[in-house]
Design a protein around this motif. Structure first.
Motif, PDB file in Angstrom:
ATOM      1  N   VAL A  39      12.660 -10.895   0.195  1.00 23.08           N
ATOM      2  CA  VAL A  39      12.375  -9.562  -0.340  1.00 23.08           C
ATOM      3  C   VAL A  39      11.918  -8.637   0.805  1.00 23.08           C
ATOM      4  CG1 VAL A  39      11.126  -8.227  -2.087  1.00 23.08           C
ATOM      5  CG2 VAL A  39      11.567 -10.688  -2.457  1.00 23.08           C
ATOM      6  N   ARG A  40      12.365  -7.378   0.748  1.00 19.22           N
ATOM      7  CA  ARG A  40      11.897  -6.362   1.690  1.00 19.22           C
ATOM      8  C   ARG A  40      11.923  -4.997   0.996  1.00 19.22           C
ATOM      9  NH1 ARG A  40      17.077  -6.081   5.930  1.00 19.22           N
ATOM     10  NH2 ARG A  40      18.644  -5.373   4.393  1.00 19.22           N
ATOM     11  N   ILE A  41      11.197  -4.044   1.538  1.00 12.12           N
ATOM     12  CA  ILE A  41      11.206  -2.693   0.957  1.00 12.12           C
ATOM     13  C   ILE A  41      11.225  -1.648   2.086  1.00 12.12           C
ATOM     14  CG2 ILE A  41       9.897  -3.402  -1.090  1.00 12.12           C
ATOM     15  CD1 ILE A  41       7.508  -1.818   0.123  1.00 12.12           C
ATOM     16  N   ARG A  42      11.647  -0.470   1.699  1.00 10.21           N
ATOM     17  CA  ARG A  42      11.521   0.682   2.594  1.00 10.21           C
ATOM     18  C   ARG A  42      11.237   1.912   1.745  1.00 10.21           C
ATOM     19  NH1 ARG A  42      17.708   1.426   4.845  1.00 10.21           N
ATOM     20  NH2 ARG A  42      18.707   2.074   2.885  1.00 10.21           N
ATOM     21  N   ALA A  43      10.698   2.929   2.367  1.00  7.02           N
ATOM     22  CA  ALA A  43      10.344   4.164   1.661  1.00  7.02           C
ATOM     23  C   ALA A  43      11.385   5.235   1.936  1.00  7.02           C
ATOM     24  CB  ALA A  43       8.972   4.656   2.108  1.00  7.02           C
ATOM     25  N   ARG A  44      11.642   6.038   0.923  1.00 13.23           N
ATOM     26  CA  ARG A  44      12.551   7.183   1.096  1.00 13.23           C
ATOM     27  C   ARG A  44      11.764   8.479   0.922  1.00 13.23           C
ATOM     28  NH1 ARG A  44      18.613   7.537  -0.879  1.00 13.23           N
ATOM     29  NH2 ARG A  44      18.695   6.325   1.061  1.00 13.23           N
ATOM     30  N   TYR A  45      11.903   9.346   1.919  1.00 12.47           N
ATOM     31  CA  TYR A  45      11.257  10.651   1.902  1.00 12.47           C
ATOM     32  C   TYR A  45      12.321  11.731   1.714  1.00 12.47           C
ATOM     33  CZ  TYR A  45       6.970   8.543   3.761  1.00 12.47           C
ATOM     34  OH  TYR A  45       5.832   7.784   3.936  1.00 12.47           O
ATOM     35  N   SER A  46      11.984  12.724   0.942  1.00 10.01           N
ATOM     36  CA  SER A  46      12.879  13.857   0.745  1.00 10.01           C
ATOM     37  C   SER A  46      12.387  15.021   1.595  1.00 10.01           C
ATOM     38  CB  SER A  46      12.910  14.260  -0.730  1.00 10.01           C
ATOM     39  OG  SER A  46      13.752  15.377  -0.928  1.00 10.01           O
ATOM     40  N   SER A  47      13.309  15.658   2.322  1.00  6.59           N
ATOM     41  CA  SER A  47      12.952  16.819   3.139  1.00  6.59           C
ATOM     42  C   SER A  47      14.030  17.883   2.986  1.00  6.59           C
ATOM     43  CB  SER A  47      12.814  16.413   4.611  1.00  6.59           C
ATOM     44  OG  SER A  47      14.084  16.351   5.227  1.00  6.59           O
ATOM     45  N   PRO A  48      13.721  19.123   3.350  1.00  8.80           N
ATOM     46  CA  PRO A  48      14.734  20.187   3.263  1.00  8.80           C
ATOM     47  C   PRO A  48      15.951  19.918   4.129  1.00  8.80           C
ATOM     48  CG  PRO A  48      12.534  21.118   3.586  1.00  8.80           C
ATOM     49  CD  PRO A  48      12.424  19.638   3.803  1.00  8.80           C
ATOM     50  N   TYR A  49      15.832  18.961   5.059  1.00 11.31           N
ATOM     51  CA  TYR A  49      16.912  18.702   6.000  1.00 11.31           C
ATOM     52  C   TYR A  49      17.613  17.375   5.709  1.00 11.31           C
ATOM     53  CZ  TYR A  49      13.721  22.075   7.918  1.00 11.31           C
ATOM     54  OH  TYR A  49      12.882  23.149   8.049  1.00 11.31           O
ATOM     55  N   GLY A  50      17.404  16.840   4.486  1.00 11.72           N
ATOM     56  CA  GLY A  50      18.059  15.597   4.091  1.00 11.72           C
ATOM     57  C   GLY A  50      17.066  14.469   3.877  1.00 11.72           C
ATOM     58  N   ASP A  51      17.513  13.420   3.179  1.00 15.06           N
ATOM     59  CA  ASP A  51      16.651  12.266   2.917  1.00 15.06           C
ATOM     60  C   ASP A  51      16.435  11.454   4.192  1.00 15.06           C
ATOM     61  OD1 ASP A  51      16.433  12.902   0.238  1.00 15.06           O
ATOM     62  OD2 ASP A  51      18.187  11.727  -0.327  1.00 15.06           O
ATOM     63  N   VAL A  52      15.229  10.908   4.306  1.00 18.26           N
ATOM     64  CA  VAL A  52      14.864  10.104   5.475  1.00 18.26           C
ATOM     65  C   VAL A  52      14.294   8.782   4.985  1.00 18.26           C
ATOM     66  CG1 VAL A  52      13.484   9.959   7.568  1.00 18.26           C
ATOM     67  CG2 VAL A  52      14.345  12.178   6.800  1.00 18.26           C
TER      68      VAL A  52
ATOM     69  N   LYS B  28       0.846  -1.186   0.000  1.00 20.32           N
ATOM     70  CA  LYS B  28       0.000   0.000   0.000  1.00 20.32           C
ATOM     71  C   LYS B  28       0.892   1.249   0.000  1.00 20.32           C
ATOM     72  CE  LYS B  28      -4.010  -1.910   2.443  1.00 20.32           C
ATOM     73  NZ  LYS B  28      -4.876  -1.791   3.663  1.00 20.32           N
ATOM     74  N   LYS B  29       0.490   2.246  -0.786  1.00 20.36           N
ATOM     75  CA  LYS B  29       1.249   3.496  -0.785  1.00 20.36           C
ATOM     76  C   LYS B  29       1.194   4.133   0.599  1.00 20.36           C
ATOM     77  CE  LYS B  29       1.191   4.886  -5.627  1.00 20.36           C
ATOM     78  NZ  LYS B  29       0.845   5.987  -6.575  1.00 20.36           N
ATOM     79  N   LEU B  30       2.318   4.625   1.035  1.00 18.26           N
ATOM     80  CA  LEU B  30       2.389   5.228   2.356  1.00 18.26           C
ATOM     81  C   LEU B  30       1.941   6.688   2.333  1.00 18.26           C
ATOM     82  CD1 LEU B  30       5.772   3.873   3.763  1.00 18.26           C
ATOM     83  CD2 LEU B  30       3.468   2.994   4.136  1.00 18.26           C
ATOM     84  N   ALA B  31       1.426   7.148   3.463  1.00 14.44           N
ATOM     85  CA  ALA B  31       1.051   8.553   3.600  1.00 14.44           C
ATOM     86  C   ALA B  31       2.303   9.421   3.694  1.00 14.44           C
ATOM     87  CB  ALA B  31       0.197   8.740   4.861  1.00 14.44           C
ATOM     88  N   GLY B  32       2.151  10.680   3.416  1.00 14.35           N
ATOM     89  CA  GLY B  32       3.264  11.611   3.536  1.00 14.35           C
ATOM     90  C   GLY B  32       4.072  11.781   2.282  1.00 14.35           C
ATOM     91  N   ALA B  33       3.613  11.169   1.181  1.00 18.44           N
ATOM     92  CA  ALA B  33       4.232  11.349  -0.140  1.00 18.44           C
ATOM     93  C   ALA B  33       5.715  11.006  -0.178  1.00 18.44           C
ATOM     94  CB  ALA B  33       4.014  12.785  -0.622  1.00 18.44           C
ATOM     95  N   PRO B  34       6.051   9.702  -0.025  1.00 22.68           N
ATOM     96  CA  PRO B  34       7.462   9.332  -0.183  1.00 22.68           C
ATOM     97  C   PRO B  34       7.934   9.592  -1.610  1.00 22.68           C
ATOM     98  CG  PRO B  34       6.066   7.382  -0.090  1.00 22.68           C
ATOM     99  CD  PRO B  34       5.197   8.543   0.265  1.00 22.68           C
ATOM    100  N   GLU B  35       9.233   9.861  -1.762  1.00 23.75           N
ATOM    101  CA  GLU B  35       9.791  10.143  -3.080  1.00 23.75           C
ATOM    102  C   GLU B  35       9.828   8.871  -3.928  1.00 23.75           C
ATOM    103  OE1 GLU B  35      13.698  12.395  -5.014  1.00 23.75           O
ATOM    104  OE2 GLU B  35      13.670  11.852  -2.896  1.00 23.75           O
ATOM    105  N   TYR B  36      10.205   7.765  -3.288  1.00 28.43           N
ATOM    106  CA  TYR B  36      10.205   6.465  -3.972  1.00 28.43           C
ATOM    107  C   TYR B  36      10.388   5.363  -2.930  1.00 28.43           C
ATOM    108  CZ  TYR B  36      15.287   7.220  -3.672  1.00 28.43           C
ATOM    109  OH  TYR B  36      16.559   7.498  -3.232  1.00 28.43           O
TER     110      TYR B  36
END
Length: 358
Positions: free
Chosen positions: A331-344, A286-294
């Motif tokens: 198999v596993r996955i994680r989400a990457r979020y982009s922020s003004p203070y660096g990738d999370v 399921k797509k995560l909330a908070g708009a991950p970059e990828y």
């Protein structure tokens, strides 16, 4: 004898003047918190007398009344950097002086040596410092919790009364731009000495809501310090997006500052197997909330993910192909979020074990 007023003006770079608080045409009232540094005042006195001795001028004395007023004037400079006060009157009208008067002002020099270096390198300011008509002086050094430092030298003839105040003095100051209004100074006695500061909650999971960064501040005796003695600011007033935010805790009555980190961590994706063929696996989430970059999809033929392969995914499913048939994969996955203070990055999902068809 006719009184002689000697007031020296100062010209600063436009950028510095622009950074100071502007005075509106309509009257405003400013409530300031900060401290007067009498230790710095005494160091300035020593440097002034050292300079005067080199030129054959007698020593000046640090006068109690003039220093008290100079401290107040230094605070007024944070509102209006001028020899005219915020209330529209001349600085000469607020000091009690005899026969001759002079004022030097400065902003943001960090030490007594720094401010004296600037004054003595200026012809007109240096004339005040060396003037033989001056017998007493007042020194003002006002510091605010944002790191601003404002300086005043006030000179006069006469004898005066020696200043006995030392150290620093916590103060609340009320300044108005109303014509002829009075600046008031309230000394805060027994202001707590802040020793530590920490966040009540340093990390929260993203929930789409705006958050308030609450802190716990302690003094040197381990007691909780009331919020009126410090100011809390954050990169964002109420952080909402995934990221790491700097939280600043500044003592209102000393130079003490603490920089803390408040984190809004991303949710963890849930992975599932959609389809298996002889040479591919299709996984989804399921797509995560908070708009991950990828999303980062990682797979390997072992549970420890040694020599694992990683691929980027921008949707909510991914086909892993060119696999060996009849083989177990992890198999596993994680989400990457982009922020003004660096990738999370989020935490890794639970590992899905899947087998290609033989």
């Amino acid at each position: 004898m006719k009184r002689l007023v000697k007031i020296i003006s100062v010209t600063l770079a436009a950028a510095i003047i622009a950074s100071l608080a502007a005075v509106s045409a309509s009257a405003k009232t400013y409530n300031l918190k900060g401290w007067f540094n009498y230790s710095y005042a005494r160091k300035v006195l020593k440097l002034v007398n050292k300079a005067r001795a080199k030129r054959g001028s007698s020593k000046v004395k640090l006068d109690s009344a003039m220093t008290k007023t100079a401290m107040m004037r230094a605070a007024e400079l944070s509102i209006k950097f001028s020899h005219d006060r915020p209330n529209g009157t001349s600085c000469a009208n607020v000091f009690k002086w005899n026969r001759a008067f002079g004022e030097n002002i400065a902003y943001n020099d960090r030490t007594p040596a720094d401010v004296m270096r600037g004054w003595t390198r200026s012809t007109y300011h240096n004339k005040n410092i060396l003037d033989k008509d001056f017998k007493i002086m007042g020194v003002g050094c006002y510091c605010d919790s944002n790191g601003g430092i404002y300086w005043v030298q006030a000179f006069s003839g006469g004898s005066g009364k020696k200043c006995s105040t030392s150290g620093t003095q916590a103060v609340d100051i009320k300044i108005s731009t109303k014509k002829n209004s009075k600046t008031t100074v309230k000394v805060i006695k027994n202001a707590p000495v802040i020793k530590s500061a920490k966040l009540k909650t340093a990390s929260v999971k993203y929930d789409g809501k705006a958050h308030t960064c609450k802190v716990i501040v302690k003094d040197t005796k381990g007691r909780t310090v009331p919020s009126k003695f410090y100011t809390v600011t954050c990169d964002k007033t109420h952080p909402k997006k995934v990221g790491a935010y700097s939280v600043y805790v500044n003592s209102n009555y000393s130079s003490k500052q603490f920089i803390l980190t408040y984190k809004i961590t991303p949710p963890t994706p849930e992975l599932s197997l959609k389809e298996a063929t002889s040479d591919s696996l299709t996984v989804g989430w399921k797509k995560l909330a908070g708009a991950p970059e990828y999303y980062v999809v990682q797979y390997a033929d072992n549970a420890k993910f040694k020599d694992a392969s990683s691929w980027f995914a921008y949707d909510n499913s991914y086909v892993i192909d060119w696999l060996d048939s009849d083989t177990d994969y992890y198999v596993r996955i994680r989400a990457r979020y982009s922020s003004p203070y660096g990738d999370v990055d989020s935490a890794w999902s639970k590992t899905v074990k899947a087998r290609t068809i033989g």
